[in-house]
Enzyme design. Structure first.
Site, PDB file in Angstrom:
ATOM      1  N   HIS A  71       0.868  -1.190   0.000  1.00  0.00           N
ATOM      2  CA  HIS A  71       0.000   0.000   0.000  1.00  0.00           C
ATOM      3  C   HIS A  71       0.897   1.231   0.000  1.00  0.00           C
ATOM      4  O   HIS A  71       1.931   1.235   0.677  1.00  0.00           O
ATOM      5  CB  HIS A  71      -0.790   0.122   1.305  1.00  0.00           C
ATOM      6  N   CYS A  95      -5.324   5.700  -0.576  1.00  0.00           N
ATOM      7  CA  CYS A  95      -4.524   4.468  -0.581  1.00  0.00           C
ATOM      8  C   CYS A  95      -4.494   3.918  -2.000  1.00  0.00           C
ATOM      9  O   CYS A  95      -5.538   3.668  -2.609  1.00  0.00           O
ATOM     10  CB  CYS A  95      -5.119   3.438   0.373  1.00  0.00           C
TER      11      CYS A  95
HETATM   12 MN    MN Z   1      -4.160  -3.675   3.778  1.00  0.00          MN
END
Ligand code: MN
Length: 146
Positions: free
Chosen positions: A66, A114
């Site tokens: 991420h 994200c």
């Molecule tokens: Mn995650």
């Protein structure tokens, strides 16, 4: 193409607010908006998550990384064995196969972008043995919600 307008607050026109995940027992007070997704032929997705005060994201790990940009609020994040405070515009990297959890603090929701691969492996949640190992560090034990 017309830009998608921000609709006041942390909403965008025609972008639905989704449940964070299907299994509702592993997190609290998290919503998800997919700002850019695979339907547009992209190989990645950009999501906006918001965690209400007192809430937390799932404690999990997975092979895909991420990258996160905090947009609002404040909170703390566990990445691997480390817990750090986060605030707007901080950049957070979650490397592959690393336990992680976000928690909101203060009175404002913790909101962050994200970025992930569109094709990615499913998150793994800790087994009881994993949890025992994760909680061996007292600071981490005091932090994690699982
Ligand atoms: Mn995650």
């Amino acid at each position: 193409m017309k830009p998608v307008r921000r609709d006041g607050g942390f909403r965008w026109d025609e972008v639905p607010i989704l449940a964070y995940k299907e299994e509702a027992d592993a997190f609290r007070a998290v919503t998800r908006q997919v700002l850019f997704g695979p339907e547009e032929g992209l190989s990645w997705e950009l999501r906006y998550f918001e965690i209400q005060p007192g809430g937390w994201s799932t404690l999990e790990r997975h092979r895909h990384p991420h990258v996160v940009v905090v947009l609002r609020g404040s909170g703390r994040v566990l990445v691997g064995a480390e817990i750090h405070d986060v605030r707007p515009f901080d950049l957070v990297r979650v490397p592959p196969s690393t336990w992680h959890q976000f928690q909101a603090g203060g009175a404002e929701p913790l909101g962050f972008l994200c970025l992930v691969d569109a094709e990615r492996d499913r998150p793994e949640r800790p087994t009881p043995e994993d949890l025992e190992a994760i909680r061996r560090d007292p600071a981490v034990a005091g932090f994690v919600r699982a």
